[in-house]
Design an enzyme around this catalytic site. Sequence first.
Site, mmCIF file in Angstrom:
data_model
loop_
_atom_site.group_PDB
_atom_site.id
_atom_site.type_symbol
_atom_site.label_atom_id
_atom_site.label_comp_id
_atom_site.label_asym_id
_atom_site.label_seq_id
_atom_site.Cartn_x
_atom_site.Cartn_y
_atom_site.Cartn_z
ATOM 1 N N PHE A 245 -16.626 -11.083 -8.405
ATOM 2 C CA PHE A 245 -15.518 -11.565 -7.563
ATOM 3 C C PHE A 245 -15.936 -12.029 -6.177
ATOM 4 O O PHE A 245 -15.100 -12.468 -5.403
ATOM 5 C CB PHE A 245 -14.392 -10.528 -7.473
ATOM 6 C CG PHE A 245 -14.763 -9.166 -6.962
ATOM 7 C CD1 PHE A 245 -15.192 -8.180 -7.828
ATOM 8 C CD2 PHE A 245 -14.677 -8.883 -5.612
ATOM 9 C CE1 PHE A 245 -15.531 -6.927 -7.372
ATOM 10 C CE2 PHE A 245 -15.003 -7.622 -5.144
ATOM 11 C CZ PHE A 245 -15.439 -6.636 -6.033
ATOM 12 N N GLY B 42 -1.189 -2.587 8.047
ATOM 13 C CA GLY B 42 -1.391 -4.035 8.031
ATOM 14 C C GLY B 42 -2.827 -4.418 7.738
ATOM 15 O O GLY B 42 -3.688 -4.324 8.624
ATOM 16 N N PRO C 22 -1.888 -13.910 5.689
ATOM 17 C CA PRO C 22 -1.427 -15.040 4.877
ATOM 18 C C PRO C 22 -2.564 -15.680 4.069
ATOM 19 O O PRO C 22 -2.385 -16.026 2.898
ATOM 20 C CB PRO C 22 -0.851 -16.018 5.908
ATOM 21 C CG PRO C 22 -0.423 -15.141 7.051
ATOM 22 C CD PRO C 22 -1.386 -13.981 7.079
ATOM 23 N N ARG D 92 -4.030 4.190 -4.049
ATOM 24 C CA ARG D 92 -4.081 3.749 -5.459
ATOM 25 C C ARG D 92 -4.074 4.935 -6.409
ATOM 26 O O ARG D 92 -3.527 4.859 -7.515
ATOM 27 C CB ARG D 92 -5.358 2.936 -5.710
ATOM 28 C CG ARG D 92 -5.319 1.580 -5.085
ATOM 29 C CD ARG D 92 -6.716 0.982 -5.080
ATOM 30 N NE ARG D 92 -6.715 -0.282 -4.380
ATOM 31 C CZ ARG D 92 -7.771 -0.791 -3.773
ATOM 32 N NH1 ARG D 92 -8.926 -0.134 -3.797
ATOM 33 N NH2 ARG D 92 -7.702 -1.946 -3.164
ATOM 34 N N GLY E 255 18.539 -3.413 -26.280
ATOM 35 C CA GLY E 255 19.232 -4.666 -26.584
ATOM 36 C C GLY E 255 19.785 -5.290 -25.312
ATOM 37 O O GLY E 255 19.180 -5.201 -24.235
ATOM 38 N N ARG F 130 8.814 5.015 -3.809
ATOM 39 C CA ARG F 130 7.438 5.540 -3.798
ATOM 40 C C ARG F 130 6.542 4.722 -2.870
ATOM 41 O O ARG F 130 5.654 5.269 -2.200
ATOM 42 C CB ARG F 130 6.873 5.588 -5.232
ATOM 43 C CG ARG F 130 5.666 6.485 -5.410
ATOM 44 C CD ARG F 130 4.331 5.759 -5.203
ATOM 45 N NE ARG F 130 4.288 4.565 -5.996
ATOM 46 C CZ ARG F 130 3.817 3.397 -5.569
ATOM 47 N NH1 ARG F 130 3.303 3.267 -4.356
ATOM 48 N NH2 ARG F 130 3.831 2.330 -6.355
ATOM 49 N N GLU G 22 -2.243 -3.526 -3.535
ATOM 50 C CA GLU G 22 -3.336 -2.546 -3.507
ATOM 51 C C GLU G 22 -4.448 -2.923 -4.470
ATOM 52 O O GLU G 22 -5.015 -2.080 -5.159
ATOM 53 C CB GLU G 22 -2.801 -1.152 -3.849
ATOM 54 C CG GLU G 22 -1.611 -0.792 -3.010
ATOM 55 C CD GLU G 22 -1.828 0.387 -2.129
ATOM 56 O OE1 GLU G 22 -2.931 0.941 -2.168
ATOM 57 O OE2 GLU G 22 -0.897 0.726 -1.404
ATOM 58 N N GLY G 23 -4.754 -4.202 -4.511
ATOM 59 C CA GLY G 23 -5.773 -4.732 -5.426
ATOM 60 C C GLY G 23 -5.076 -5.208 -6.679
ATOM 61 O O GLY G 23 -4.395 -4.420 -7.344
ATOM 62 N N THR G 24 -5.233 -6.494 -6.995
ATOM 63 C CA THR G 24 -4.526 -7.026 -8.169
ATOM 64 C C THR G 24 -5.133 -6.436 -9.449
ATOM 65 O O THR G 24 -6.249 -5.913 -9.463
ATOM 66 C CB THR G 24 -4.609 -8.564 -8.248
ATOM 67 O OG1 THR G 24 -5.958 -8.930 -8.580
ATOM 68 C CG2 THR G 24 -4.202 -9.237 -6.948
HETATM 69 C C1 LIG Z 1 5.857 -6.022 -2.301
HETATM 70 C C2 LIG Z 1 4.486 -6.025 -1.712
HETATM 71 C C3 LIG Z 1 4.148 -5.086 -0.751
HETATM 72 C C4 LIG Z 1 2.875 -5.117 -0.147
HETATM 73 N N1 LIG Z 1 2.574 -4.191 0.830
HETATM 74 C C5 LIG Z 1 1.411 -4.328 1.539
HETATM 75 C C6 LIG Z 1 1.147 -3.491 2.670
HETATM 76 O O1 LIG Z 1 1.931 -2.568 2.979
HETATM 77 N N2 LIG Z 1 0.021 -3.709 3.406
HETATM 78 C C7 LIG Z 1 -0.879 -4.694 3.088
HETATM 79 O O2 LIG Z 1 -1.862 -4.848 3.808
HETATM 80 N N3 LIG Z 1 -0.647 -5.508 2.002
HETATM 81 C C8 LIG Z 1 0.472 -5.353 1.236
HETATM 82 N N4 LIG Z 1 0.714 -6.178 0.161
HETATM 83 C C9 LIG Z 1 -0.209 -7.265 -0.128
HETATM 84 C C10 LIG Z 1 -1.019 -7.077 -1.395
HETATM 85 O O3 LIG Z 1 -1.965 -6.054 -1.245
HETATM 86 C C11 LIG Z 1 -1.643 -8.435 -1.747
HETATM 87 O O4 LIG Z 1 -0.564 -9.241 -2.216
HETATM 88 C C12 LIG Z 1 -2.754 -8.341 -2.794
HETATM 89 O O5 LIG Z 1 -3.893 -7.755 -2.245
HETATM 90 C C13 LIG Z 1 -3.112 -9.717 -3.380
HETATM 91 O O6 LIG Z 1 -3.305 -10.646 -2.374
HETATM 92 P P1 LIG Z 1 -2.568 -12.083 -2.500
HETATM 93 O O7 LIG Z 1 -1.118 -11.852 -2.776
HETATM 94 O O8 LIG Z 1 -2.918 -12.854 -1.273
HETATM 95 O O9 LIG Z 1 -3.169 -12.751 -3.783
HETATM 96 P P2 LIG Z 1 -4.543 -13.595 -3.860
HETATM 97 O O10 LIG Z 1 -5.667 -12.799 -3.301
HETATM 98 O O11 LIG Z 1 -4.318 -14.962 -3.326
HETATM 99 O O12 LIG Z 1 -4.734 -13.684 -5.443
HETATM 100 C C14 LIG Z 1 -4.015 -14.623 -6.253
HETATM 101 C C15 LIG Z 1 -4.545 -14.510 -7.677
HETATM 102 O O13 LIG Z 1 -5.934 -14.851 -7.698
HETATM 103 C C16 LIG Z 1 -6.680 -13.793 -8.272
HETATM 104 N N5 LIG Z 1 -7.986 -13.706 -7.609
HETATM 105 C C17 LIG Z 1 -8.250 -13.667 -6.275
HETATM 106 N N6 LIG Z 1 -9.567 -13.578 -6.067
HETATM 107 C C18 LIG Z 1 -10.145 -13.559 -7.287
HETATM 108 C C19 LIG Z 1 -11.487 -13.457 -7.742
HETATM 109 N N7 LIG Z 1 -12.520 -13.350 -6.897
HETATM 110 N N8 LIG Z 1 -11.724 -13.467 -9.071
HETATM 111 C C20 LIG Z 1 -10.699 -13.548 -9.946
HETATM 112 N N9 LIG Z 1 -9.403 -13.644 -9.587
HETATM 113 C C21 LIG Z 1 -9.138 -13.639 -8.265
HETATM 114 C C22 LIG Z 1 -5.851 -12.542 -8.071
HETATM 115 O O14 LIG Z 1 -6.164 -11.530 -9.033
HETATM 116 C C23 LIG Z 1 -4.442 -13.085 -8.243
HETATM 117 O O15 LIG Z 1 -4.122 -13.141 -9.604
HETATM 118 C C24 LIG Z 1 1.946 -6.114 -0.518
HETATM 119 C C25 LIG Z 1 2.289 -7.027 -1.523
HETATM 120 C C26 LIG Z 1 3.538 -6.988 -2.111
HETATM 121 C C27 LIG Z 1 3.879 -7.987 -3.190
#
Ligand SMILES: Cc1cc2nc3c(=O)[nH]c(=O)nc-3n(C[C@H](O)[C@H](O)[C@H](O)COP(=O)(O)OP(=O)(O)OC[C@H]3O[C@@H](n4cnc5c(N)ncnc54)[C@H](O)[C@@H]3O)c2cc1C
Length: 396
Positions: A395, A141, A145, A255, A351, A101, A375-377
Amino acid sequence: MAQSGKQDEFESPDFYNIDDLLTEEHKLIRSSIRDFVKQEISPNIEEWSQKAHFPKEIVPKFGEIGIFGPFVPIKYGGGGLDYTAYGIIMQEVERGDSGMRSTASVQGSLVMYPIYKFGSEEQKMKYLPKLASGEMLGCFGLTEPDYGSNPGGMVTNFKDMGDHYLLNGAKMWISNAPHADVAVIWAKNEEGRVHGLIVERSMEGFSTPETHNKWSLRASTTGELVFDNVRVPKENLLPEKSGLGAPLMCLDSARYGIAWGALGAAMDCYDAARRYSLERIQFDKPIGSFQLIQKKLAEMLTEITKAQLVVWRLGKLMDEGKATTAQISLAKRNNVEIALNIAREARQIHGAMGITGEYPMMRHMANLESVLTYEGTHDIHLLVLGHEITGISAFK
Ligand SMILES: Cc1cc2nc3c(=O)[nH]c(=O)nc-3n(C[C@H](O)[C@H](O)[C@H](O)COP(=O)(O)OP(=O)(O)OC[C@H]3O[C@@H](n4cnc5c(N)ncnc54)[C@H](O)[C@@H]3O)c2cc1C
């Protein structure tokens, strides 16, 4: 249920007769995608996932059956369908696997959608039919990082060199990247404004190293996008919208699809658990005769039914152009959470068998951990709702 060597006999729960709210066309689409998933995904998905193999040959098959960008007009190769149809398709594909998906969501909502909404007529005619048919695979994209939840901080940038743009920077965690023919990427111009650019694999200085060792979405490929002085033709800039709002609009569409998709994964786990509870005998009875197993099944069905109503209504709002970002956040957050909980409970009902690839729960559970984050945690969507309720952003 999607497991190796076994027939996929999945039946979807419909406790509140939600089928009565769907059109005949919606039901036909669902049945054709369900059959496709049973034939093409279920027999293979365990092996693909165990081996971390992305089956690229499935891409044109997705195109043929209309999985890519069904909401894009027929003129551009899309299905000309409504958002409920798109949701149903995402539900059925994720019932098979969240990684499958993800490939479809990225292509439809994150590559075709921005080209359709923000692209020039030439860009639409050049890319959309090939993306819809699966002749081309795309990626999106945004994440970098050092900028995940806060994409506005991105450092990827481009300079106007007169007859072309010069693009530098890097993106990370990009679904489909290692196999993508084309990337819709978001970068800042010299004034710091975010724009979308279409980057093609053949452009010099563009590379897509693969991200290895994932425990989640193993049948979906993930990688980086690296731009080292990439010369991007000026006609590859998406002209109709700029600013961070443009990628965020794409994410709303994606989303919405995830909210339906996660429900598909939840239904697969529930259906597997229901069947197993009637087959597995302990203490001379099917385990489904014990109250604690019935409690788990009843709670799963309750959550699935509520989630079905949420996405059905959200689909109507999407079609009327009224769905808000916060409404989409609620649906994505809720449905992924209930799916993850249901996967865990369904695993317990199985199980020890539940930890094997004979049953789909562990794979869904591991996949859903990514879905919870991308797509937004989960927490960021909670804070979007908090902002909506109070008017105060917690946030930023
Ligand atoms: C398998 C996979 C596929 C993906 N595919 C794509 C893609 O196709 N294109 C793309 O652009 N991205 C993609 N992503 C990236 C994904 O959208 C990001 O991982 C996500 O937005 C979170 O960013 P981060 O991993 O840097 O976490 P961070 O932003 O570093 O967050 C780490 C933790 O801190 C928390 N946090 C951060 N800021 C705050 C705040 N202000 N208040 C409270 N808590 C906070 C977060 O909720 C999380 O728990 C993908 C990720 C994965 C794992």
